[in-house]
Design a protein around this motif. Structure first.
Motif, PDB file in Angstrom:
ATOM      1  N   LEU A   1      -0.458   5.450  11.557  1.00 42.11           N
ATOM      2  CA  LEU A   1       0.188   5.877  10.133  1.00 42.11           C
ATOM      3  C   LEU A   1       1.326   5.033   9.686  1.00 42.11           C
ATOM      4  O   LEU A   1       1.484   4.718   8.590  1.00 42.11           O
ATOM      5  N   ARG A   2       1.942   4.331  10.782  1.00 36.90           N
ATOM      6  CA  ARG A   2       3.306   3.520  10.742  1.00 36.90           C
ATOM      7  C   ARG A   2       2.890   2.325   9.982  1.00 36.90           C
ATOM      8  O   ARG A   2       3.542   1.861   9.047  1.00 36.90           O
TER       9      ARG A   2
ATOM     10  N   LEU B   1       2.055   2.656   6.238  1.00 34.49           N
ATOM     11  CA  LEU B   1       3.200   2.875   5.461  1.00 34.49           C
ATOM     12  C   LEU B   1       4.206   1.899   5.406  1.00 34.49           C
ATOM     13  O   LEU B   1       4.904   1.765   4.512  1.00 34.49           O
TER      14      LEU B   1
ATOM     15  N   ARG C   1       5.522   0.243   1.666  1.00 35.66           N
ATOM     16  CA  ARG C   1       7.238   0.215   1.621  1.00 35.66           C
ATOM     17  C   ARG C   1       7.263  -1.136   1.311  1.00 35.66           C
ATOM     18  O   ARG C   1       8.187  -1.707   0.488  1.00 35.66           O
TER      19      ARG C   1
ATOM     20  N   GLN D   1      -4.351   0.147   2.002  1.00 31.92           N
ATOM     21  CA  GLN D   1      -3.558   0.952   2.823  1.00 31.92           C
ATOM     22  C   GLN D   1      -3.494   2.493   2.652  1.00 31.92           C
ATOM     23  O   GLN D   1      -3.804   3.070   3.547  1.00 31.92           O
ATOM     24  N   ALA D   2      -3.717   2.787   1.414  1.00 32.40           N
ATOM     25  CA  ALA D   2      -3.512   4.417   0.857  1.00 32.40           C
ATOM     26  C   ALA D   2      -4.868   4.908   1.367  1.00 32.40           C
ATOM     27  O   ALA D   2      -5.084   6.088   1.934  1.00 32.40           O
TER      28      ALA D   2
ATOM     29  N   MET E   1      -4.913   5.415   5.003  1.00 31.32           N
ATOM     30  CA  MET E   1      -4.309   6.517   5.416  1.00 31.32           C
ATOM     31  C   MET E   1      -5.078   8.055   5.342  1.00 31.32           C
ATOM     32  O   MET E   1      -5.105   8.699   5.975  1.00 31.32           O
TER      33      MET E   1
END
Length: 455
Positions: free
Chosen positions: A245-246, A249, A253, A280-281, A284
């Motif tokens: 998850l990192r 994210l 960001r 990326q979304a 996740m």
């Protein structure tokens, strides 16, 4: 003169029997005197009968009859006692408990060893023999375990009489972790003073210390390997989930900060960044969906499905739904099914998820072979099997046993480039566990991989 015969058994108990030429009449006298309340009662009854008008002969006969009954009552046992200093009265000795102890420890599924005060083996149960092999009776435990921790623990418990335990690892034949516990077993409470034995006026026994009085020791091994492995898996899961998850994210960001700063007025950069951010979304989202699927499966893992599902239409549906993906990858899905129904107990939606995962993986990672084979085999009255075989590069043998672990990937970069989360085969394993089915993986480098589901 009284002669006491002393015998020792394997637990260190002192058995005393008594043979006395003059002891017979003394015991008889004690026996009669111990019944004085009954004698007084018999005399009172006889006198009452005489006072009520009975003849003297009848009253005397009545007293004699009661007195005879008093003499015939059972005498308390006198053999099998433990002599203590300063006292001629001794406690009855229990029967030898070793057969009962052997029966009890054999009924337990923990490996258990019975030891003496010299740390010598006296007995072991079936579980101990299965786990560690048959050990010779009388052998010192150091002949099997040379761990300083175990030997120090045993010495300390034998010296102090206090239970103790440690954690111990066995490396061979496989990695196992045990909680090893030793505890003394007392056949009765220890005496306030040391035990001695006398023959006439001469002491011939030896004192037994408080820690060693009538004791032997139980050494048990509790296997906690699965608990340790589960703890490790939980730690790895949290670390891997956090890492998975990192990364997206951090990517989101970074792109957002870039679009708010240097690329604020760059429309082409914004379009490119927004496309990456969407990927990326979605990554996740897939990861969260897979984690939720695993959680739901774990909650109902103990509930076996109770409906019959025909595998033929299920596999036909999966093939049709994956046809666009197979076309994009230039892979042909060849489905071979028998005539008629192939029914198994199952949940249709979960079985669709299983075969979608296996066939999609075969398309993605075995596309070099240009086709995959999905074969259904069913014997009349027997089990059903579905095999998904690709003709790609294959999987190295050292990776095969770990394929169903969460977040495990043979190639991390290859998996991420194909939008994998590392949870697909873990979900397959959980679903098949609920269906009481097995997943069999066979792979050979350069020839491809075969995933077989056996119901």
């Amino acid at each position: 003169m009284a002669i006491r015969v002393v015998t020792h058994d394997w637990r260190g108990l002192l058995r005393v029997t008594e043979d006395d030429d003059t002891g017979g009449w003394r015991r008889a006298t004690r026996h009669v005197l111990s019944g004085w309340p009954y004698i007084v009662a018999a005399l009172a009854v006889s006198l009452s009968a005489y006072g009520a008008g009975a003849k003297p002969g009848f009253a005397a006969a009545l007293f004699i009859m009661f007195f005879a009954l008093i003499l015939l009552r059972r005498s308390p046992p006198v053999e099998g006692r433990i002599a203590t200093t300063g006292s001629s009265e001794v406690e009855p000795l229990a029967s030898d408990p070793s057969p009962q102890i052997a029966a009890v420890i054999d009924a337990l599924d923990l490996p258990i060893f019975v030891m003496g005060r010299e740390a010598d083996l006296l007995a072991q149960n079936r579980a101990a023999e299965k786990a560690f092999g048959a050990l010779a009776v009388g052998a010192h435990i150091s002949a099997r375990w040379r761990s300083p921790g175990i030997l120090d623990m045993v010495r300390e418990t034998i010296a102090t009489g206090e239970p103790n335990q440690i954690e111990h690892s066995e490396r061979l034949p496989s990695e196992r972790v045990y909680v090893v516990r030793i505890a003394p077993v007392s056949l009765r409470d220890p005496p306030a003073q040391p035990v001695t034995v006398q023959t006439g006026a001469t002491q011939t026994g030896e004192a037994m210390d408080m820690a060693g009085y009538a004791r032997f020791f139980l050494l048990s091994f509790k296997d906690i390997s699965d608990l340790r492995r589960l703890d490790q898996m939980r730690s790895d899961f949290v670390a891997n989930a956090s890492h998975e998850l990192r990364t997206p994210l951090a990517s989101l960001r970074g792109f957002i900060e870039t679009m708010q700063g240097p690329a604020k007025d760059d429309l082409k950069a914004k379009e490119r960044f927004l496309s990456i951010m969407l990927d990326q979304a979605n990554r996740m989202s897939r990861l969260v969906d897979d984690l939720l699927s695993l959680s739901r499966l774990e909650l109902k893992a103990h509930l076996a499905p109770d409906r019959m599902v025909d595998l033929v239409p299920v596999l036909g549906h999966v093939r049709d739904s994956l046809a666009p993906l197979a076309s994009d990858l230039n892979v042909d899905i060849r489905l071979q099914v028998p005539d008629g129904k192939v029914e198994v107990l199952g949940d249709r939606d979960e079985l669709v998820q299983v075969f979608e995962n296996l066939i999609e993986n075969a398309c993605k990672y075995g596309q070099d072979g240009q086709f995959i084979e999905v074969t259904v085999r069913h014997e009349a009255g027997g089990s059903a099997e579905v095999s998904v075989r690709d003709h790609g590069p294959g999987i190295p043998a050292e990776h095969v046993p770990r394929l169903t672990e969460r977040f495990y990937r043979v190639s991390v970069e290859d998996s991420r480039s194909k939008k994998g989360t590392g949870l697909g085969l873990a979900i397959v394993k959980h679903i098949l566990t609920r269906h009481r089915a097995r997943l069999i993986v066979k792979s050979e480098l350069g020839k491809g991989t075969d995933f077989t589901v056996r119901f």
